[in-house]
Design a protein around this motif. Sequence first.
Motif, PDB file in Angstrom:
ATOM      1  N   PHE A 143      67.135  33.841  89.327  1.00  0.00           N
ATOM      2  CA  PHE A 143      65.914  33.055  89.456  1.00  0.00           C
ATOM      3  C   PHE A 143      66.353  31.642  89.789  1.00  0.00           C
ATOM      4  O   PHE A 143      67.157  31.067  89.061  1.00  0.00           O
ATOM      5  N   GLY A 144      65.902  31.097  90.906  1.00  0.00           N
ATOM      6  CA  GLY A 144      66.320  29.746  91.263  1.00  0.00           C
ATOM      7  C   GLY A 144      65.281  29.003  92.077  1.00  0.00           C
ATOM      8  O   GLY A 144      64.476  29.603  92.785  1.00  0.00           O
ATOM      9  N   ASN A 145      65.307  27.679  91.942  1.00  0.00           N
ATOM     10  CA  ASN A 145      64.465  26.808  92.755  1.00  0.00           C
ATOM     11  C   ASN A 145      65.109  26.668  94.126  1.00  0.00           C
ATOM     12  O   ASN A 145      66.328  26.551  94.235  1.00  0.00           O
ATOM     13  N   THR A 146      64.306  26.662  95.162  1.00  0.00           N
ATOM     14  CA  THR A 146      64.847  26.613  96.515  1.00  0.00           C
ATOM     15  C   THR A 146      64.912  25.178  97.035  1.00  0.00           C
ATOM     16  O   THR A 146      64.228  24.283  96.535  1.00  0.00           O
ATOM     17  N   LEU A 147      65.736  25.000  98.042  1.00  0.00           N
ATOM     18  CA  LEU A 147      65.877  23.740  98.768  1.00  0.00           C
ATOM     19  C   LEU A 147      65.397  23.966 100.198  1.00  0.00           C
ATOM     20  O   LEU A 147      65.207  25.111 100.610  1.00  0.00           O
ATOM     21  N   PRO A 148      65.235  22.907 100.982  1.00  0.00           N
ATOM     22  CA  PRO A 148      64.830  23.106 102.384  1.00  0.00           C
ATOM     23  C   PRO A 148      65.831  23.985 103.136  1.00  0.00           C
ATOM     24  O   PRO A 148      67.029  23.983 102.839  1.00  0.00           O
ATOM     25  N   ASN A 149      65.329  24.721 104.117  1.00  0.00           N
ATOM     26  CA  ASN A 149      66.152  25.620 104.929  1.00  0.00           C
ATOM     27  C   ASN A 149      67.288  24.882 105.621  1.00  0.00           C
ATOM     28  O   ASN A 149      67.094  23.778 106.130  1.00  0.00           O
ATOM     29  N   LEU A 150      68.448  25.497 105.645  1.00  0.00           N
ATOM     30  CA  LEU A 150      69.538  25.039 106.511  1.00  0.00           C
ATOM     31  C   LEU A 150      69.427  25.726 107.859  1.00  0.00           C
ATOM     32  O   LEU A 150      69.756  25.159 108.891  1.00  0.00           O
ATOM     33  N   ILE A 151      68.974  26.986 107.855  1.00  0.00           N
ATOM     34  CA  ILE A 151      68.688  27.724 109.075  1.00  0.00           C
ATOM     35  C   ILE A 151      67.250  28.210 108.945  1.00  0.00           C
ATOM     36  O   ILE A 151      66.898  28.879 107.989  1.00  0.00           O
ATOM     37  N   GLY A 152      66.429  27.844 109.883  1.00  0.00           N
ATOM     38  CA  GLY A 152      65.021  28.220 109.837  1.00  0.00           C
ATOM     39  C   GLY A 152      64.141  26.990 109.931  1.00  0.00           C
ATOM     40  O   GLY A 152      64.623  25.850 109.866  1.00  0.00           O
ATOM     41  N   PRO A 153      62.855  27.217 110.062  1.00  0.00           N
ATOM     42  CA  PRO A 153      61.924  26.095 110.215  1.00  0.00           C
ATOM     43  C   PRO A 153      61.945  25.171 108.989  1.00  0.00           C
ATOM     44  O   PRO A 153      61.892  25.637 107.855  1.00  0.00           O
ATOM     45  N   LEU A 154      62.028  23.869 109.236  1.00  0.00           N
ATOM     46  CA  LEU A 154      62.046  22.916 108.127  1.00  0.00           C
ATOM     47  C   LEU A 154      60.706  22.847 107.397  1.00  0.00           C
ATOM     48  O   LEU A 154      60.658  22.463 106.237  1.00  0.00           O
ATOM     49  N   ASP A 155      59.631  23.240 108.068  1.00  0.00           N
ATOM     50  CA  ASP A 155      58.324  23.202 107.411  1.00  0.00           C
ATOM     51  C   ASP A 155      58.033  24.481 106.620  1.00  0.00           C
ATOM     52  O   ASP A 155      57.010  24.588 105.960  1.00  0.00           O
ATOM     53  N   GLU A 156      58.932  25.468 106.670  1.00  0.00           N
ATOM     54  CA  GLU A 156      58.785  26.685 105.878  1.00  0.00           C
ATOM     55  C   GLU A 156      59.388  26.413 104.504  1.00  0.00           C
ATOM     56  O   GLU A 156      60.598  26.281 104.355  1.00  0.00           O
ATOM     57  N   LYS A 157      58.540  26.310 103.502  1.00  0.00           N
ATOM     58  CA  LYS A 157      58.983  25.901 102.172  1.00  0.00           C
ATOM     59  C   LYS A 157      58.631  26.954 101.150  1.00  0.00           C
ATOM     60  O   LYS A 157      57.505  27.430 101.102  1.00  0.00           O
ATOM     61  N   TRP A 158      59.616  27.336 100.356  1.00  0.00           N
ATOM     62  CA  TRP A 158      59.407  28.218  99.215  1.00  0.00           C
ATOM     63  C   TRP A 158      59.813  27.448  97.967  1.00  0.00           C
ATOM     64  O   TRP A 158      60.719  26.617  98.021  1.00  0.00           O
ATOM     65  N   ASP A 159      59.148  27.689  96.867  1.00  0.00           N
ATOM     66  CA  ASP A 159      59.451  26.977  95.627  1.00  0.00           C
ATOM     67  C   ASP A 159      60.542  27.667  94.821  1.00  0.00           C
ATOM     68  O   ASP A 159      61.383  27.003  94.221  1.00  0.00           O
ATOM     69  N   VAL A 160      60.503  28.995  94.801  1.00  0.00           N
ATOM     70  CA  VAL A 160      61.390  29.763  93.936  1.00  0.00           C
ATOM     71  C   VAL A 160      61.827  31.031  94.656  1.00  0.00           C
ATOM     72  O   VAL A 160      61.089  31.579  95.474  1.00  0.00           O
ATOM     73  N   MET A 161      63.031  31.496  94.308  1.00  0.00           N
ATOM     74  CA  MET A 161      63.546  32.770  94.797  1.00  0.00           C
ATOM     75  C   MET A 161      63.987  33.579  93.587  1.00  0.00           C
ATOM     76  O   MET A 161      64.613  33.037  92.673  1.00  0.00           O
ATOM     77  N   LEU A 162      63.614  34.854  93.571  1.00  0.00           N
ATOM     78  CA  LEU A 162      64.047  35.767  92.517  1.00  0.00           C
ATOM     79  C   LEU A 162      64.688  36.985  93.145  1.00  0.00           C
ATOM     80  O   LEU A 162      64.272  37.425  94.208  1.00  0.00           O
ATOM     81  N   LEU A 163      65.661  37.549  92.434  1.00  0.00           N
ATOM     82  CA  LEU A 163      66.227  38.848  92.773  1.00  0.00           C
ATOM     83  C   LEU A 163      66.027  39.747  91.564  1.00  0.00           C
ATOM     84  O   LEU A 163      66.475  39.413  90.464  1.00  0.00           O
TER      85      LEU A 163
END
Length: 140
Positions: A78-98
Amino acid sequence: MNESYLDVTQESGRIFFTSDIEGPVVMLNLLRFNEIADFRLCSELMTELPISGRQCYKMYMKHTSSFLKQAGSDLLYFGNTLPNLIGPLDEKWDVMLLVKHASKEDFLKFATNEEYLKIKGYRTAALADSRLMPILEGRI
């Protein structure tokens, strides 16, 4: 306004559950929270005072952990996301879970648990948008 995705569709569910996938499946969850939790579709879960989508998702996770364990599933990351390094800069996610499920059948067992379905509205209220991508272990 962009279309948001909060639940499995009938079509995507049919494709996944009728596939010949066997063995463990890890679910990649990308989540974008509502600024303020939206309880319109689950008013029975509404809090006395307004709360953020992030706070609401914390409530969802607190209630969900026992249902994951019952299904033999594990929260791997479970982690907070940062801006994309590859991909649209305006595509923003707050959290990622596996989340790892022993099989697609175990995922179904989790997702259709009657007690889980009573609290799933916390997830709906918390999220503005999401993605759920099944991942199988493999090699290049």
